[in-house]
Design a protein around this motif. Structure first.
Motif, PDB file in Angstrom:
ATOM      1  N   GLU A  34       0.820  -1.215   0.000  1.00  0.00           N
ATOM      2  CA  GLU A  34       0.000   0.000   0.000  1.00  0.00           C
ATOM      3  C   GLU A  34       0.854   1.266   0.000  1.00  0.00           C
ATOM      4  OE1 GLU A  34      -3.779  -2.019   2.378  1.00  0.00           O
ATOM      5  OE2 GLU A  34      -2.884  -0.174   3.126  1.00  0.00           O
ATOM      6  N   ASP A  40       2.490  -9.738 -10.120  1.00  0.00           N
ATOM      7  CA  ASP A  40       1.316  -9.707  -9.219  1.00  0.00           C
ATOM      8  C   ASP A  40       0.626 -11.061  -9.154  1.00  0.00           C
ATOM      9  OD1 ASP A  40       1.900  -7.090  -8.884  1.00  0.00           O
ATOM     10  OD2 ASP A  40       0.170  -6.281  -9.935  1.00  0.00           O
ATOM     11  N   ASN A  51       3.961  -3.992  -4.818  1.00  0.00           N
ATOM     12  CA  ASN A  51       3.080  -3.700  -5.939  1.00  0.00           C
ATOM     13  C   ASN A  51       3.946  -3.372  -7.149  1.00  0.00           C
ATOM     14  OD1 ASN A  51       1.320  -2.505  -7.832  1.00  0.00           O
ATOM     15  ND2 ASN A  51      -0.108  -1.953  -6.199  1.00  0.00           N
ATOM     16  N   TYR A  52       4.171  -4.366  -8.010  1.00  0.00           N
ATOM     17  CA  TYR A  52       5.134  -4.216  -9.094  1.00  0.00           C
ATOM     18  C   TYR A  52       4.711  -3.145 -10.095  1.00  0.00           C
ATOM     19  CZ  TYR A  52       8.364  -5.509 -12.803  1.00  0.00           C
ATOM     20  OH  TYR A  52       9.344  -5.484 -13.756  1.00  0.00           O
ATOM     21  N   GLN A  53       3.433  -2.999 -10.365  1.00  0.00           N
ATOM     22  CA  GLN A  53       2.984  -2.031 -11.359  1.00  0.00           C
ATOM     23  C   GLN A  53       3.269  -0.604 -10.901  1.00  0.00           C
ATOM     24  OE1 GLN A  53       1.847  -2.849 -14.447  1.00  0.00           O
ATOM     25  NE2 GLN A  53       2.477  -4.895 -13.788  1.00  0.00           N
TER      26      GLN A  53
END
Length: 493
Positions: A144, A312, A171-173
């Protein structure tokens, strides 16, 4: 349990590491000049062991550099509920001082307020008269991170190179959008237990940015090149005159004038597999500067999709990405996916501007074949396939109980599976402190795996309290309850 995809990534990393050891030059101590800001996630979502490992990794990463003005200046900014500048760029002037300071850093805990920390980072790195390369190194678990896109974009537009290291549940993106190209050397997702395998590669990437070279190519494609230089001018002291041409057409040079505060430029509409020469001449009425030059060759032409990757990965989802993005040359993309070897094939059609999609509703612990096809405007079609595994289903929370204790206070107790457990993530609605009409704010906290209960205070009326177990490969299914406090009971009576 980590999925098949994650194991493949680590195996590939170890093979690459063994096949291409990087030997640092003997002159490394004096090779570079620039500013490095460590943005260290110190929030409660990071386990203390993980925090210590990240800090040790950063310490080893910086150990070879000469520290101080004229060499490499280092600052450390911790991310928590409120950002904390552990030390600024001009505090440490030698390695011994920096190493002592790094060993004395303590974790903040609290919320992951990355946005507030980035606002401090932007001011620290850009409001300075030092015309040197600047690097933001983001060390995070990726849980987050918040809405960081705007501030990361502003940092990059101001000439800051953004690099990131994330533990595997990041969160790879978000990280992919945040870093400065090229992704393969500026973005690392690695298990905390094996983080030392990327030390040399990441250090080499930083050296390429802050090495005291003047004009260099930092990113190449078949039709573009990004040039970067160590700035010698300021906004009001002059300008740069850039010219470039292919080696076969030296008589038809392209010329551009760039502001004095520039430190990079992207050359577009280049021909694939072609050699170019570029020169940069600083112009100033204060003094004479040398003309800088660089030669480069663009990459061969590539038709999308040339690269397909997955990230993800969860028990029921996989994100698939592809490139290069060629909206002018591609009409549409089609993604086909099905369980291997004989599952039902499903299809998703996407616009030419998209280069990723999230495949959901998948079966846990299952291998899928994913095929990305591009229909080009000339009628040709190109496809590329990959195999990816969803993760095994993670154990869910087995019990959650809320007990009213006092005015706006509840005792939260739960039960969960212990195997592979890394901790618990709690979230609840807290009563706003500004006014009775304000909406409640969402608060969250990370608790270690041996926790079984905690007391929450200042809850909003009918607050939703949620508890989720966290494993090394992701977050398991949690439970939520509506808290009924004494205040609610009196109002309802």
């Amino acid at each position: 349990m980590k999925g098949f995809l994650l194991r493949c990534v680590f195996l590939w990393a170890m093979l690459q590491r063994s096949n291409s050891q990087i030997t640092l030059p003997a002159t490394e101590l004096n090779c570079c000049e620039g500013d490095i800001l460590l943005l260290l996630d110190s929030s409660g979502s990071v386990a203390n062991y993980e925090f210590v490992q990240l800090l040790h990794f950063a310490t080893e990463l910086l150990q070879p550099f000469s520290i101080g003005r004229g060499h490499v200046r280092v600052a450390l900014l911790q991310v928590g509920t409120d950002p904390h500048l552990e030390f600024g760029l001009d505090v440490h002037t030698n390695q011994a001082s920096l190493q002592r300071a790094m060993r004395s850093v303590r974790q903040l805990q609290g919320d992951t307020n990355t946005e507030a920390a980035l606002a401090v980072a932007l001011k620290l790195l850009t409001e300075t008269n030092e015309n040197v390369p600047k690097v933001l190194l983001w060390l995070t678990d990726g849980v987050e991170p918040g809405n960081v896109d705007k501030l990361m974009t502003e940092l990059k537009e101001r000439g800051v190179s953004v690099l990131a290291v994330s533990t595997v549940h990041g969160n790879y993106q978000v990280l992919q959008r945040a870093v400065t190209p090229p992704l393969e050397s500026h973005l690392y997702s690695v298990d905390i237990e094996n983080i030392d395998i990327i030390t040399d590669d990441l250090r080499e990437a930083i050296i390429k940015i802050i090495r005291a070279e003047r004009l260099r190519v930092v990113h190449l494609t078949s039709h573009s090149a990004v040039l970067q230089w160590r700035p010698v001018l300021s906004k009001d002291s002059g300008y740069y005159e850039l010219s470039y041409s292919s080696v076969h057409e030296t008589d038809s040079k392209t010329r551009r004038v760039l502001p004095g505060d520039s430190s990079w430029v992207e050359l577009t509409n280049l021909q694939p597999d072609t050699s170019y020469t570029a020169t940069l001449r600083p112009e100033s009425n204060q003094r004479l500067y040398d003309t800088l030059s660089v030669d480069f060759t663009t990459l061969p032409d590539v038709l999308s999709p040339a690269v397909v990757s997955v990230s993800d990965s969860g028990p029921r989802q996989i994100r698939v990405s592809w490139g290069p993005l060629q909206p002018i040359r591609v009409q549409r993309y089609t993604v086909e996916y099905g369980a291997f070897p004989s599952g039902r094939v499903r299809t998703v059609t996407l616009q030419s501007q998209q280069n990723s999609t999230l495949l959901s509703g998948l079966e846990p612990g299952t291998q899928y074949v994913v095929t990305v096809s591009a229909l080009h405007v000339n009628g040709k079609e190109r496809a590329m396939s990959v195999r990816a595994c969803t993760q095994d289903a993670l154990p869910a929370l087995t019990d959650l109980k809320l007990t009213a204790v006092d005015h706006q206070e509840v005792q939260v107790a739960w039960k969960g599976h212990q195997e592979g457990l890394k901790g618990y993530w709690l979230s609840w609605e807290r009563e706003s402190s500004h006014s009775s009409s304000s909406k409640p704010s969402i608060s969250s906290i990370y608790l270690p795996p041996d926790s079984r209960s905690t007391r929450l205070t200042h809850l909003a009326p009918s607050s939703r309290v949620c508890v989720s177990p966290i494993y090394s490969s992701g977050r398991g299914d949690g439970l939520c309850c509506t808290a009924e406090t004494y205040a609610d009971s009196r109002q309802s009576g």
